[in-house]
Design an enzyme around this catalytic site. Sequence first.
Site, mmCIF file in Angstrom:
data_model
loop_
_atom_site.group_PDB
_atom_site.id
_atom_site.type_symbol
_atom_site.label_atom_id
_atom_site.label_comp_id
_atom_site.label_asym_id
_atom_site.label_seq_id
_atom_site.Cartn_x
_atom_site.Cartn_y
_atom_site.Cartn_z
ATOM 1 N N CYS B 50 0.888 -1.181 0.006
ATOM 2 C CA CYS B 50 -0.050 0.060 -0.126
ATOM 3 C C CYS B 50 0.871 1.263 0.172
ATOM 4 O O CYS B 50 0.426 2.352 -0.293
ATOM 5 C CB CYS B 50 -1.016 0.139 1.095
ATOM 6 S SG CYS B 50 -0.318 -0.471 2.669
ATOM 7 N N HIS B 99 19.007 1.036 -2.553
ATOM 8 C CA HIS B 99 17.519 1.180 -2.352
ATOM 9 C C HIS B 99 17.042 -0.164 -1.900
ATOM 10 O O HIS B 99 16.400 0.094 -0.798
ATOM 11 C CB HIS B 99 16.931 1.633 -3.767
ATOM 12 C CG HIS B 99 15.475 1.863 -3.520
ATOM 13 N ND1 HIS B 99 15.046 2.980 -3.205
ATOM 14 C CD2 HIS B 99 14.442 1.139 -3.986
ATOM 15 C CE1 HIS B 99 13.382 2.994 -2.956
ATOM 16 N NE2 HIS B 99 13.242 1.811 -3.758
ATOM 17 N N PRO B 115 8.624 -3.436 10.761
ATOM 18 C CA PRO B 115 9.041 -4.651 10.224
ATOM 19 C C PRO B 115 8.016 -5.375 8.992
ATOM 20 O O PRO B 115 8.802 -6.080 8.304
ATOM 21 C CB PRO B 115 9.051 -5.827 11.180
ATOM 22 C CG PRO B 115 8.379 -5.498 12.272
ATOM 23 C CD PRO B 115 7.870 -3.782 12.218
#
Lengths: 273, 436
Positions: B50, B99, B115
């Site tokens: 999301c 990244h 996490p």
Amino acid sequence: MNVWVFNLTVALYVLATLKYLLFIILLRELLAKIAFLSVSAGFILHSVAFVLRYLEAGHTPVTNLHESLSFFAWAIIGVYLAFYWRYRIKVLGPFISTLALILMIPAMVLPKEILPLAPVLRSYWLPIHVIFAFLGNAVFALAFCTGIMYVIQEHQVKSKHIGVLSRRLPSLGVLDEINYKALTFGFPLLTVGIITGSIWAQYAWGSYWSWDPKETWSLITWCLYAALLHQRLTVGWRGRKAAIMAIIGFLAIVFTFLGVNLLLTGFHAYSNW
Amino acid sequence: MDILVIGINHKTAPVELREKLSFLGEELGRSLSRLLEFPEFAENMILSTCNRVEIYATTRDVERGIVALKNFLAEYHGVSLEEFEKSLYVHLGRTAIRHIFRVASSLDSMVVGEPQILGQIKEAHNIAAYHNASGIILNKLLHRAFHVAKRVRTETKIGDSAVSISYAAVELAKKIFGALEDKAVMLLGAGEMAELAAKHLITAGAKRVVVASRTYQRAVNLAMIFNGEAIEFDGFHEQLEGVDIVISSTGAPHYILRPEDVLGVIKARKYKPMFFIDIAVPRDIDPEVNGIENVYLYDIDDLQEVVDTNRERREREARRAEEIVEEEVLKFYHWHKSLDVVPTVVSLKEKLEEIRRRELDKALSSFSRITEKERRSLESLTSAIIKKILHDPVTVLKSSDLNMDTHVYVDAVRKLFRLEGEEGGGAKRQGGDDGD
């Protein structure tokens, strides 16, 4: 030989204390592990030193200040190791090892010669009395450490400043539980210690109780812990009050043990040191 | 073969846009298969949560790869490129490695140190592996990313402290009581935050829940969720003695709990500690209550302060985590570089030459008498053998450089000949995120 092993023990305790202090700063598990191993190894060596000294002296080596300090430290570490089995509180390590070290360093400096035993000390009651008394004291030493930890932690929670210390200390619930456990173990030990001492006094001096300073102060200490136990069970003195009482109680123990010998005189003064 | 990441996240795009570009469920597999058909890419993987939509790919031609991915996103979702191009970020090579390591370690998350993202990446990688979309480079990259995330978690305290009000309440409860297993909770009034806190307390082990609300029906409904019991609001004082934790969030205009109430309760409890969490505004509980022995009262501002300190702490820990990431990026980058053909050919030649040299020296020293001419012919003989042996593999390697599967050959050669550059050496490392 026993002195040599004794010094090695001190070295291990120093190592353990340093590692423990580093652990409490850096919170690296590995440090706590190394420290615990050092303390355990130190305890084993310490025990060996005792046996050796016992064999050399021919009597239980708790008859001068060097020996008593060392025995006290041994008992404290032993009690901690036993508690560790049940509670696994690593942060107790730095407190306990520091306390043991505080006892061991003067013990290292004090005269260590084995002198002939004063006649009054030649008794089977000597080891019995001393072992019970010191085991009781050691359990209370643990309660003293957790008491200090409790007071710090409680202050942080109460004042709502959850700082670096708080993160390193166990919960109030666990600390209070240890306080209670220590009391239930320590109090009977102390009681037996005093009773056996009194019986021995009857043999040695012909009187169960003669109000010499050591006896008086033991009684004061006993009363403090009896009061705490009573209040705890009836009105619920727990938490901070119990922690503070555990601290005061231990200070009374230290005074009974050292203060009386150094500041007051009485039957219990067997040697200059 | 270059690593390429293209995507959008919560920092660059609003939720409406993230929704439009997301890949849900079944779609994910289909899109992976579609991407595999592109001649530009050797491997690919899609991470769609999301908070972010990202495509990872390995490509021979970066320029064309980027364009292809952009167009794919636009066409697949039926969104014009202009609409999202501004929000897109593109990372290449070392930056791309950094990244994904940062994403996996939750350094790029909305709440740093939370996490969940690691599980989501693992899932994304499983799907990619299942569809044969990820290959040697992405697999290794992802395994390293999991390893980095694990290192960050164990070597820093990034996930240690609560950064939401409700978790902070649980953290404090644990600080006071230790284990929460046999603790009872009372909810006074209902509110989203109070419910959340109660839920967390139950997850942490709290046993009994009592709910009191001005409207009894609401208390009943709420009690049902927690498998607890509903009581009349007016009767809550009598029930206080049996509970350890009170969460209060009523709409009362004045204090509903005063020090004298609590003092009576705590005495009856023989001073067993109590923890009051007052998240109502205006407050429900007189702040004086905190002064009572073995009673702890935190209002919403106190909790917020705990959360703020914890956040600062996480940010400090994040800086240490970045160092770990940097270290690991470098390691991976070296491995990745070693997959190039030229350095592999060079080290292969060096290795064979070294063997030739060593064996030749051994042989020469065993001869008692040898002329310079004989020695020279031995030299050229052995050199020729090496050259002949190397000819075919090197030719294949170099021609494979034009194909997509170069790194498979290069990797095989490096492993078969145990060439340096494969850190630690050998196939053992291939599978694991289990570390150094």
